[in-house]
Design a protein around this motif. Sequence first.
Motif, short mmCIF file in Angstrom:
data_model
loop_
_atom_site.label_atom_id
_atom_site.label_comp_id
_atom_site.label_asym_id
_atom_site.label_seq_id
_atom_site.Cartn_x
_atom_site.Cartn_y
_atom_site.Cartn_z
N THR A 26 5.36 41.39 139.37
CA THR A 26 5.58 42.66 140.07
C THR A 26 4.25 43.34 140.37
N GLN A 29 2.61 42.00 143.48
CA GLN A 29 3.22 42.37 144.76
C GLN A 29 2.73 43.72 145.28
N TYR A 30 2.17 44.53 144.40
CA TYR A 30 1.76 45.89 144.76
C TYR A 30 0.51 45.86 145.64
N VAL A 38 8.15 50.91 149.35
CA VAL A 38 7.87 49.64 148.68
C VAL A 38 7.15 49.91 147.36
N LYS A 39 6.13 50.78 147.42
CA LYS A 39 5.41 51.14 146.19
C LYS A 39 6.37 51.72 145.15
N GLY A 41 9.58 51.28 144.80
CA GLY A 41 10.43 50.23 144.25
C GLY A 41 9.71 49.38 143.23
N LEU A 42 8.48 49.01 143.54
CA LEU A 42 7.70 48.18 142.61
C LEU A 42 7.33 48.95 141.34
N THR A 45 10.45 49.40 139.23
CA THR A 45 10.80 48.11 138.62
C THR A 45 9.89 47.83 137.43
N ASN A 160 15.89 49.69 143.45
CA ASN A 160 14.45 49.43 143.38
C ASN A 160 14.09 48.05 143.91
N ALA A 164 11.62 47.46 147.12
CA ALA A 164 10.41 46.67 146.94
C ALA A 164 10.30 45.52 147.95
#
Length: 190
Positions: A26, A29-30, A38-39, A41-42, A45, A160, A164
């Motif tokens: 995870t 992915q940021y 997106v940020k 959600g990541l 998570t 989330n 993401a």
Amino acid sequence: MNSITSALTPNATTMIRLDHAHVLATFHQYRISSRPQVKLGLVNTTCLALEVHAQLEEEIFYPALREVTDNEAIKKAVPEHAEMKRLIALLRGMKPEDERYDDTYMALMRDVLHHVAEEETVMLPEAERLLQDHLGDLGSRMMKRRLQLVAPRTADIAVNMARALPIPSIAMLAGATVAGLLLGRRLTRN
């Protein structure tokens, strides 16, 4: 847990390593350039995964390990968790557009990477030596507790995960779903 569930549940150290891998994936992915959703959600998570992971370790794994060793890594682990929880609280109080958001998430990432390195190179090998006959039972107890902790949060987890996903991935997933439906219809007609 019944014997089938126990047979399918990873032992405690494997479960901890899987949690580490999930959080690290995870983190990877940021992107600072990502859309705020997106940020969010990541980060959400990551935060939930870390909260559940820390609770499992503090309630089940660390006490079992403390019974057989007084390793310095165990003594440092709970204060390290406290710092992660502090950073998580800061992140939860911010919006992704906040100028401190990225830096706070990167600080969390640094702390987690340090903590994971210590656990995987010191604590888990020692646990595997000293608790080898108990790791399966500890894993079962940790899985049962994990299910109790995440069950009320399944809607949050799904939201989330959806946040993401970058737009191209959503489009690709939608396209694959439509293609699968069309292919399925075609195959059932023949």
